[in-house]
Motif scaffolding. Structure first.
Motif, PDB file in Angstrom:
ATOM      1  N   ASP A 130       0.835  -1.198   0.000  1.00 35.05           N
ATOM      2  CA  ASP A 130       0.000   0.000   0.000  1.00 35.05           C
ATOM      3  C   ASP A 130       0.871   1.250   0.000  1.00 35.05           C
ATOM      4  O   ASP A 130       1.903   1.296   0.691  1.00 35.05           O
ATOM      5  CB  ASP A 130      -0.913   0.006   1.236  1.00 35.05           C
ATOM      6  CG  ASP A 130      -1.791  -1.233   1.299  1.00 35.05           C
ATOM      7  OD1 ASP A 130      -2.690  -1.354   0.449  1.00 35.05           O
ATOM      8  OD2 ASP A 130      -1.564  -2.082   2.185  1.00 35.05           O
ATOM      9  N   HIS A 144      -3.776   0.303  -2.910  1.00 36.36           N
ATOM     10  CA  HIS A 144      -3.202  -1.042  -2.829  1.00 36.36           C
ATOM     11  C   HIS A 144      -2.793  -1.473  -4.230  1.00 36.36           C
ATOM     12  O   HIS A 144      -3.604  -1.471  -5.158  1.00 36.36           O
ATOM     13  CB  HIS A 144      -4.219  -2.034  -2.255  1.00 36.36           C
ATOM     14  CG  HIS A 144      -3.679  -3.432  -2.147  1.00 36.36           C
ATOM     15  ND1 HIS A 144      -2.747  -3.786  -1.195  1.00 36.36           N
ATOM     16  CD2 HIS A 144      -3.918  -4.550  -2.893  1.00 36.36           C
ATOM     17  CE1 HIS A 144      -2.448  -5.079  -1.339  1.00 36.36           C
ATOM     18  NE2 HIS A 144      -3.133  -5.553  -2.369  1.00 36.36           N
ATOM     19  N   ILE A 311      -4.276  -0.386   4.005  1.00 33.85           N
ATOM     20  CA  ILE A 311      -5.066   0.449   3.104  1.00 33.85           C
ATOM     21  C   ILE A 311      -5.653   1.686   3.798  1.00 33.85           C
ATOM     22  O   ILE A 311      -5.859   2.723   3.173  1.00 33.85           O
ATOM     23  CB  ILE A 311      -6.197  -0.390   2.451  1.00 33.85           C
ATOM     24  CG1 ILE A 311      -6.825   0.352   1.255  1.00 33.85           C
ATOM     25  CG2 ILE A 311      -7.239  -0.780   3.467  1.00 33.85           C
ATOM     26  CD1 ILE A 311      -5.956   0.463   0.058  1.00 33.85           C
TER      27      ILE A 311
END
Length: 350
Positions: A130, A144, A311
Protein backbone atom coordinates in the motif's frame (compact mmCIF):
# COMPACT_ATOMS: atom_id res chain seq x y z
CA UNK A 1 15.28 19.79 -107.71
CA UNK A 2 12.30 20.15 -105.26
CA UNK A 3 11.08 16.52 -105.75
CA UNK A 4 14.54 15.22 -104.82
CA UNK A 5 14.66 17.05 -101.47
CA UNK A 6 11.07 16.24 -100.32
CA UNK A 7 11.37 12.41 -100.29
CA UNK A 8 14.43 12.42 -98.05
CA UNK A 9 12.86 14.11 -94.93
CA UNK A 10 9.78 11.81 -94.69
CA UNK A 11 11.80 8.61 -94.12
CA UNK A 12 13.19 9.81 -90.83
CA UNK A 13 9.80 10.70 -89.19
CA UNK A 14 8.41 7.38 -90.38
CA UNK A 15 11.17 5.32 -88.82
CA UNK A 16 11.08 7.13 -85.43
CA UNK A 17 7.34 6.65 -84.69
CA UNK A 18 7.63 2.88 -85.20
CA UNK A 19 9.85 2.28 -82.08
CA UNK A 20 7.46 4.19 -79.74
CA UNK A 21 4.59 2.11 -81.03
CA UNK A 22 6.33 -1.10 -80.04
CA UNK A 23 7.44 0.17 -76.61
CA UNK A 24 4.00 1.34 -75.36
CA UNK A 25 2.69 -2.12 -76.13
CA UNK A 26 5.15 -3.63 -73.63
CA UNK A 27 4.33 -1.39 -70.59
CA UNK A 28 0.78 -2.74 -70.16
CA UNK A 29 2.13 -6.07 -68.79
CA UNK A 30 4.33 -4.28 -66.20
CA UNK A 31 1.45 -2.08 -65.00
CA UNK A 32 0.14 -4.89 -62.73
CA UNK A 33 3.41 -4.58 -60.77
CA UNK A 34 2.14 -1.59 -58.68
CA UNK A 35 -0.49 -3.91 -57.18
CA UNK A 36 2.08 -5.91 -55.13
CA UNK A 37 2.34 -2.99 -52.65
CA UNK A 38 -1.18 -3.96 -51.52
CA UNK A 39 -0.07 -7.22 -49.85
CA UNK A 40 2.38 -5.36 -47.57
CA UNK A 41 -0.55 -3.25 -46.39
CA UNK A 42 -2.21 -6.43 -45.21
CA UNK A 43 0.33 -6.83 -42.38
CA UNK A 44 -0.93 -3.94 -40.23
CA UNK A 45 -4.51 -5.27 -39.95
CA UNK A 46 -3.49 -6.96 -36.71
CA UNK A 47 -3.17 -3.43 -35.31
CA UNK A 48 -5.31 -1.28 -37.62
CA UNK A 49 -8.35 -2.13 -39.76
CA UNK A 50 -7.37 -2.17 -43.45
CA UNK A 51 -8.94 1.06 -44.75
CA UNK A 52 -8.21 4.18 -42.71
CA UNK A 53 -9.90 3.31 -39.44
CA UNK A 54 -13.23 5.00 -38.94
CA UNK A 55 -14.50 5.36 -35.38
CA UNK A 56 -16.88 2.43 -35.70
CA UNK A 57 -14.48 0.21 -37.65
CA UNK A 58 -11.86 0.73 -34.93
CA UNK A 59 -14.38 -0.29 -32.28
CA UNK A 60 -14.30 3.10 -30.59
CA UNK A 61 -16.99 3.77 -28.03
CA UNK A 62 -19.54 6.49 -28.75
CA UNK A 63 -20.60 8.82 -25.94
CA UNK A 64 -23.11 11.63 -25.44
CA UNK A 65 -23.32 14.89 -23.55
CA UNK A 66 -25.84 14.36 -20.75
CA UNK A 67 -26.04 17.91 -19.40
CA UNK A 68 -29.21 19.65 -20.56
CA UNK A 69 -27.70 23.01 -19.66
CA UNK A 70 -25.72 22.78 -22.90
CA UNK A 71 -28.44 22.46 -25.57
CA UNK A 72 -25.91 22.90 -28.42
CA UNK A 73 -24.26 19.66 -27.34
CA UNK A 74 -26.86 17.74 -25.29
CA UNK A 75 -27.56 14.30 -26.77
CA UNK A 76 -24.97 14.68 -29.52
CA UNK A 77 -23.12 11.38 -30.06
CA UNK A 78 -19.34 11.55 -30.40
CA UNK A 79 -16.59 8.94 -30.81
CA UNK A 80 -13.91 8.46 -28.15
CA UNK A 81 -10.41 9.72 -29.10
CA UNK A 82 -7.78 7.24 -30.29
CA UNK A 83 -5.96 7.67 -26.98
CA UNK A 84 -8.89 6.11 -25.08
CA UNK A 85 -11.08 4.34 -27.67
CA UNK A 86 -13.12 2.43 -25.08
CA UNK A 87 -13.36 4.92 -22.22
CA UNK A 88 -14.06 8.63 -22.45
CA UNK A 89 -16.70 11.26 -21.75
CA UNK A 90 -17.99 14.40 -23.44
CA UNK A 91 -16.93 17.81 -22.23
CA UNK A 92 -20.26 19.53 -22.81
CA UNK A 93 -18.69 23.01 -22.65
CA UNK A 94 -16.39 22.40 -25.62
CA UNK A 95 -18.66 19.62 -26.98
CA UNK A 96 -15.71 17.29 -27.50
CA UNK A 97 -14.79 13.81 -26.21
CA UNK A 98 -12.04 13.73 -23.57
CA UNK A 99 -9.92 11.03 -21.92
CA UNK A 100 -10.09 11.17 -18.12
CA UNK A 101 -6.68 9.49 -17.96
CA UNK A 102 -5.12 12.45 -19.77
CA UNK A 103 -6.25 15.14 -17.34
CA UNK A 104 -4.47 16.44 -14.19
CA UNK A 105 -5.34 14.23 -11.21
CA UNK A 106 -5.41 10.98 -13.21
CA UNK A 107 -4.00 7.66 -11.96
CA UNK A 108 -4.30 4.99 -14.65
CA UNK A 109 -2.65 1.99 -16.27
CA UNK A 110 0.79 0.88 -14.96
CA UNK A 111 0.37 3.58 -12.58
CA UNK A 112 0.68 6.55 -14.86
CA UNK A 113 0.06 9.77 -12.96
CA UNK A 114 -0.74 13.24 -14.22
CA UNK A 115 0.04 15.64 -11.41
CA UNK A 116 -1.72 18.83 -10.42
CA UNK A 117 1.11 20.64 -12.25
CA UNK A 118 0.17 18.76 -15.45
CA UNK A 119 3.39 16.72 -15.63
CA UNK A 120 3.04 13.03 -16.52
CA UNK A 121 5.08 10.45 -14.58
CA UNK A 122 5.03 6.81 -13.46
CA UNK A 123 5.24 5.40 -9.95
CA UNK A 124 5.59 1.63 -9.87
CA UNK A 125 5.74 0.92 -6.15
CA UNK A 126 5.63 -2.80 -5.32
CA UNK A 127 2.98 -5.46 -5.73
CA UNK A 128 0.83 -6.45 -2.75
CA UNK A 129 1.76 -3.27 -0.87
CA UNK A 130 0.00 0.00 0.00
CA UNK A 131 1.20 3.49 -0.89
CA UNK A 132 0.03 6.97 0.05
CA UNK A 133 -1.34 8.85 -2.96
CA UNK A 134 -2.62 11.96 -1.16
CA UNK A 135 -2.22 13.14 2.42
CA UNK A 136 -3.49 16.45 3.78
CA UNK A 137 -5.09 17.59 7.03
CA UNK A 138 -8.62 16.71 5.82
CA UNK A 139 -8.02 13.78 3.46
CA UNK A 140 -5.76 10.75 3.20
CA UNK A 141 -5.80 8.33 0.23
CA UNK A 142 -3.89 5.06 0.08
CA UNK A 143 -3.71 2.72 -2.89
CA UNK A 144 -3.20 -1.04 -2.83
CA UNK A 145 -1.00 -2.23 -5.67
CA UNK A 146 -1.29 -5.62 -7.36
CA UNK A 147 1.28 -6.78 -9.85
CA UNK A 148 3.30 -9.35 -11.69
CA UNK A 149 7.03 -9.94 -11.57
CA UNK A 150 8.97 -9.30 -14.77
CA UNK A 151 11.95 -11.63 -14.85
CA UNK A 152 13.84 -9.32 -17.23
CA UNK A 153 13.47 -6.22 -15.04
CA UNK A 154 14.29 -5.20 -11.49
CA UNK A 155 10.70 -4.17 -10.73
CA UNK A 156 7.15 -5.47 -10.75
CA UNK A 157 4.48 -4.56 -13.24
CA UNK A 158 1.92 -2.91 -10.94
CA UNK A 159 -1.64 -1.58 -11.03
CA UNK A 160 -3.94 0.08 -8.47
CA UNK A 161 -6.44 -2.57 -7.33
CA UNK A 162 -8.16 -0.53 -4.61
CA UNK A 163 -8.06 2.73 -2.68
CA UNK A 164 -8.85 3.57 0.94
CA UNK A 165 -9.91 7.14 1.71
CA UNK A 166 -10.02 8.78 5.14
CA UNK A 167 -12.06 12.01 5.42
CA UNK A 168 -14.37 13.62 7.97
CA UNK A 169 -13.84 10.71 10.40
CA UNK A 170 -15.12 8.32 7.70
CA UNK A 171 -13.57 5.47 5.70
CA UNK A 172 -14.39 4.93 2.05
CA UNK A 173 -13.22 1.85 0.15
CA UNK A 174 -13.23 1.45 -3.66
CA UNK A 175 -11.92 -1.79 -5.15
CA UNK A 176 -11.79 -4.02 -8.21
CA UNK A 177 -12.72 -7.68 -7.67
CA UNK A 178 -10.27 -10.30 -8.99
CA UNK A 179 -11.52 -11.98 -12.15
CA UNK A 180 -10.18 -14.36 -14.77
CA UNK A 181 -12.27 -13.74 -17.91
CA UNK A 182 -13.44 -10.18 -18.39
CA UNK A 183 -17.06 -9.38 -19.17
CA UNK A 184 -17.95 -5.69 -18.91
CA UNK A 185 -21.63 -6.50 -18.37
CA UNK A 186 -20.68 -8.10 -15.02
CA UNK A 187 -19.98 -5.60 -12.25
CA UNK A 188 -16.56 -6.11 -10.63
CA UNK A 189 -16.67 -3.00 -8.43
CA UNK A 190 -16.65 -3.10 -4.61
CA UNK A 191 -17.73 -0.11 -2.52
CA UNK A 192 -17.90 0.30 1.25
CA UNK A 193 -18.31 3.17 3.70
CA UNK A 194 -17.23 2.70 7.32
CA UNK A 195 -16.98 -1.06 6.68
CA UNK A 196 -20.58 -1.22 5.40
CA UNK A 197 -20.95 -2.50 1.83
CA UNK A 198 -22.70 -0.14 -0.57
CA UNK A 199 -25.01 -1.78 -3.12
CA UNK A 200 -26.01 0.00 -6.31
CA UNK A 201 -28.42 -1.19 -8.97
CA UNK A 202 -26.73 -2.07 -12.27
CA UNK A 203 -28.20 0.96 -14.01
CA UNK A 204 -26.51 4.12 -15.19
CA UNK A 205 -27.59 6.95 -12.92
CA UNK A 206 -28.33 4.72 -9.90
CA UNK A 207 -27.00 6.43 -6.78
CA UNK A 208 -26.42 6.17 -3.03
CA UNK A 209 -26.25 9.24 -0.79
CA UNK A 210 -25.47 9.87 2.88
CA UNK A 211 -24.06 12.75 4.96
CA UNK A 212 -22.69 14.82 2.07
CA UNK A 213 -21.32 11.79 0.19
CA UNK A 214 -22.89 10.76 -3.11
CA UNK A 215 -21.98 7.76 -5.28
CA UNK A 216 -23.47 7.53 -8.77
CA UNK A 217 -23.06 4.92 -11.49
CA UNK A 218 -21.65 6.60 -14.62
CA UNK A 219 -22.52 3.50 -16.67
CA UNK A 220 -24.41 0.28 -15.93
CA UNK A 221 -21.42 -1.54 -14.48
CA UNK A 222 -17.81 -0.99 -13.42
CA UNK A 223 -17.83 2.82 -13.30
CA UNK A 224 -18.86 5.31 -10.61
CA UNK A 225 -18.50 8.96 -9.74
CA UNK A 226 -18.03 9.73 -6.05
CA UNK A 227 -18.28 13.19 -4.53
CA UNK A 228 -17.75 14.31 -0.96
CA UNK A 229 -19.23 17.77 -0.64
CA UNK A 230 -16.55 20.45 -0.36
CA UNK A 231 -13.72 17.90 -0.34
CA UNK A 232 -13.21 15.76 -3.45
CA UNK A 233 -14.66 14.13 -6.54
CA UNK A 234 -13.42 10.77 -7.84
CA UNK A 235 -14.19 8.96 -11.07
CA UNK A 236 -13.36 5.26 -10.78
CA UNK A 237 -13.55 2.65 -13.53
CA UNK A 238 -12.69 -1.04 -13.26
CA UNK A 239 -10.72 -2.22 -16.30
CA UNK A 240 -8.83 -5.43 -17.18
CA UNK A 241 -5.44 -6.00 -18.77
CA UNK A 242 -6.39 -6.98 -22.31
CA UNK A 243 -4.61 -9.62 -24.35
CA UNK A 244 -3.40 -6.93 -26.74
CA UNK A 245 -1.94 -4.85 -23.88
CA UNK A 246 -0.24 -7.92 -22.46
CA UNK A 247 1.44 -8.66 -25.79
CA UNK A 248 2.54 -5.06 -26.42
CA UNK A 249 3.95 -4.50 -22.91
CA UNK A 250 5.01 -8.14 -22.34
CA UNK A 251 3.02 -8.40 -19.12
CA UNK A 252 2.63 -12.16 -19.48
CA UNK A 253 -1.02 -12.08 -18.37
CA UNK A 254 -2.75 -15.48 -18.55
CA UNK A 255 -6.42 -16.48 -18.64
CA UNK A 256 -6.25 -17.30 -14.94
CA UNK A 257 -6.27 -13.62 -13.94
CA UNK A 258 -6.86 -10.52 -16.10
CA UNK A 259 -5.60 -8.26 -13.25
CA UNK A 260 -8.73 -6.13 -13.04
CA UNK A 261 -7.72 -2.74 -11.62
CA UNK A 262 -8.88 0.85 -11.21
CA UNK A 263 -8.43 3.79 -13.53
CA UNK A 264 -8.94 6.87 -11.36
CA UNK A 265 -9.49 10.57 -11.87
CA UNK A 266 -9.29 12.91 -8.86
CA UNK A 267 -10.48 16.46 -8.33
CA UNK A 268 -9.86 18.18 -5.00
CA UNK A 269 -11.74 21.13 -3.56
CA UNK A 270 -9.88 21.89 -0.31
CA UNK A 271 -6.17 21.07 -0.37
CA UNK A 272 -3.61 23.04 1.61
CA UNK A 273 -0.14 24.03 0.40
CA UNK A 274 1.38 21.28 2.60
CA UNK A 275 -0.40 18.37 0.88
CA UNK A 276 1.84 15.38 0.13
CA UNK A 277 1.76 11.84 -1.29
CA UNK A 278 2.69 10.44 -4.69
CA UNK A 279 -0.03 12.51 -6.39
CA UNK A 280 -0.78 15.00 -3.62
CA UNK A 281 2.69 16.57 -3.56
CA UNK A 282 2.15 17.84 -7.13
CA UNK A 283 -0.54 20.20 -5.76
CA UNK A 284 1.81 21.50 -3.05
CA UNK A 285 2.74 25.14 -2.62
CA UNK A 286 6.47 24.84 -3.32
CA UNK A 287 6.51 21.60 -5.31
CA UNK A 288 9.19 21.14 -7.94
CA UNK A 289 8.91 17.96 -10.01
CA UNK A 290 11.52 15.34 -9.17
CA UNK A 291 11.00 13.24 -12.28
CA UNK A 292 13.59 13.25 -15.06
CA UNK A 293 12.02 15.10 -17.94
CA UNK A 294 12.74 14.47 -21.60
CA UNK A 295 12.64 10.68 -21.28
CA UNK A 296 10.01 8.38 -22.72
CA UNK A 297 8.90 7.10 -19.31
CA UNK A 298 9.66 9.55 -16.47
CA UNK A 299 9.58 7.54 -13.23
CA UNK A 300 9.16 8.84 -9.68
CA UNK A 301 10.92 6.89 -6.93
CA UNK A 302 10.31 6.98 -3.18
CA UNK A 303 8.82 3.58 -2.30
CA UNK A 304 9.81 3.93 1.37
CA UNK A 305 8.72 7.56 1.57
CA UNK A 306 5.15 6.76 0.48
CA UNK A 307 4.74 3.23 1.88
CA UNK A 308 1.77 2.64 4.24
CA UNK A 309 1.23 -0.33 6.55
CA UNK A 310 -2.36 -0.94 5.36
CA UNK A 311 -5.07 0.45 3.10
CA UNK A 312 -6.48 2.75 5.83
CA UNK A 313 -3.26 3.55 7.71
CA UNK A 314 -2.05 7.15 7.77
CA UNK A 315 1.47 6.20 8.82
CA UNK A 316 3.50 6.89 5.68
CA UNK A 317 6.56 9.12 6.17
CA UNK A 318 4.84 12.06 4.47
CA UNK A 319 1.46 11.76 6.25
CA UNK A 320 -0.36 15.02 6.98
CA UNK A 321 -3.80 13.69 7.94
CA UNK A 322 -5.47 14.90 11.12
CA UNK A 323 -9.13 14.57 10.16
CA UNK A 324 -9.63 18.33 10.33
CA UNK A 325 -10.26 20.78 7.50
CA UNK A 326 -7.37 23.05 6.68
CA UNK A 327 -7.82 26.78 7.34
CA UNK A 328 -5.16 27.66 4.80
CA UNK A 329 -5.66 28.86 1.26
CA UNK A 330 -7.33 26.36 -1.02
CA UNK A 331 -5.51 27.68 -4.09
CA UNK A 332 -4.15 24.31 -5.19
CA UNK A 333 -7.56 22.77 -5.80
CA UNK A 334 -8.80 25.71 -7.84
CA UNK A 335 -6.09 25.70 -10.48
CA UNK A 336 -7.44 25.71 -14.02
CA UNK A 337 -5.27 23.49 -16.23
CA UNK A 338 -5.28 23.08 -19.98
CA UNK A 339 -3.29 20.46 -21.85
CA UNK A 340 -2.32 19.66 -25.39
CA UNK A 341 -1.61 15.92 -25.35
CA UNK A 342 -1.12 13.31 -22.65
CA UNK A 343 -0.75 15.86 -19.86
CA UNK A 344 2.50 17.29 -21.22
CA UNK A 345 2.98 21.01 -21.66
CA UNK A 346 0.11 21.84 -19.32
CA UNK A 347 -0.46 25.44 -18.28
CA UNK A 348 -2.15 25.95 -14.90
CA UNK A 349 -3.64 29.26 -13.78
CA UNK A 350 -5.20 30.16 -10.44
Amino acid sequence: MPPATNPSPPPSPITTPSPPLSTPSSPPPPTPTPSPPLPPTSTPPSFYPSPPPSSEAAGEKRVKCKNKNYPHCYGLELSCPSGCPEQCEVDCVTCSPVCNCNKPGAVCQDPRFIGGDGITFYFHGKRDQDFCLVSDSNIHINAHFIGKRDQNMKRDFTWVQSVGILFDNRKLFIGAKPTSTWDDTVDRLTLAIDDETISLADNEGAYWQSQGLKITRSKNTNAVEIEAEGNFKIKAVVVPITEKESVIHRYGITQEDCFAHLDLSFKFYALSGEVNGVLGQTYGENYVSRVKMGVVMPVLGGDREFSSSSIFASDCAVARFSGESSEKSKYASTMNCASGMDGRGVVCKR
